[in-house]
Structures are given as C-alpha cells and as structure tokens.
Write an enzyme that holds these catalytic residues in place. Sequence first.
Site, short mmCIF file in Angstrom:
data_model
loop_
_atom_site.label_atom_id
_atom_site.label_comp_id
_atom_site.label_asym_id
_atom_site.label_seq_id
_atom_site.Cartn_x
_atom_site.Cartn_y
_atom_site.Cartn_z
CB VAL A 105 -1.20 0.12 1.09
CG1 VAL A 105 -0.33 0.14 2.45
CG2 VAL A 105 -1.93 1.16 1.24
CB CYS A 106 1.12 4.31 0.87
SG CYS A 106 1.35 5.84 0.76
CB THR A 107 5.80 5.07 -0.50
OG1 THR A 107 5.57 5.32 0.69
CG2 THR A 107 5.17 6.51 -1.11
#
Length: 204
Positions: A105-107
């Site tokens: 998820v995300c970075t």
Amino acid sequence: MLVFDGVDDLDVAGPYGTWSMARRAGAAVSVRLVSEGAVSTVTTAGGLRLAPVQRWSPGTADVVFVPGGGFTSAQHPGVAVELATGRIPTALRSAVRPGLVLASVCTGALLLAAAGVLSGRPCTTHHRAIAALTEAGGEPVDARVVDDGDVVTAGGVTAGLDLALWLVERFHGAEVAATVARGLEYERQGQVWQSPAPISGGGA
C-alpha cells in the site's frame, strides 16, 4: 506484514485490523508483524511502538504485505532510508517464489519496485509517488487496487483497507469480505483492476 521504523501508522493498522477481523469472522487468516532485521519493536512515523515484531521468514507466508511511509526525506526513518540501504528490496527479491503474493500500500510499492518485481507490470501507489514508481519501472494504473496476480498494489494510506478487503475476498470469498466491511463500518472505495488472467493464491 513487513514493518520498519518510520512506517505509516494507517498503512499498518488498517490492513492489520481488517485481517484480524476476518480471522474473528471465521476465515483462516493469520497475521504477523515481521522485520527484515533482528529487531523486536518498530516505531511508526507517528511514534507508535509495534511489538512483538518477529524475524523475517517469507518462506512460511502466503502473502507478504509491504506498507509505506517516509518517502520524501532520507533524514528520517521510512521508505527513503530503506531504499538507500537496499536491505528490504534485497530481502523482497530473495523472497520471490511460486505461490507467494507480494502486496503493498502507498509507497510500499517503491520497495517492491526497487526489488525488481514491478518492472513492466501494472501497479499503483500514493498519487504523489506515481512519477517515482514510473521511473522505477512500474506501469501505473488509475485504480485504487491493482491485482496483477502474484503482485497486488494499492494507492495511498486508506487504500490499504480496500486492498485488505480485496485480498479477503480473493482468498476467502465475497461474503466474508462483506461481513468484515460491515464490521469495520467501512464502504469500499474505488476500482479494483485485475489482470486478464490473475494468478490464484493459496490460503492467507
């Protein structure tokens, strides 16, 4: 869940809570916090101490989940530091095997990209990191969750809830995922993009 100092609080807490609720709903789900290094605690970006953190053992996992956090500056713990040291990308690269699903998820997607597993593949990350993901070889898709079989990525922060619920649905069925979403009082958001022939997983 592969955690590290500077990890985003919600990147961890959202999916962890979702999968824990799935277990309580009767799904055969087991969640462990693990670290690439020999540490027993990890401190999040918000200052929460996560424990117990177990030693990295991806050979026993069906899914390895990589959260994000701390991408913009290598002056503080987080993804930027982990990219600079290369330890987590190296560990992820070594973990790849048939039957294992890598998720982020995300970075966290940038750590997968640094491991070489997103090269030329559809994926996504936080909107502020899309350019970096493209530069790292990924092919960003405009979707909240991107399921390319053995790699599943999600957008920023709260998209971790949608990724977690999608994996519950993928491994344990739509009914269980709907039960968990109701328990969370969360309405799933955005689109799940699936590759034409996704690779099926085992247990989770």
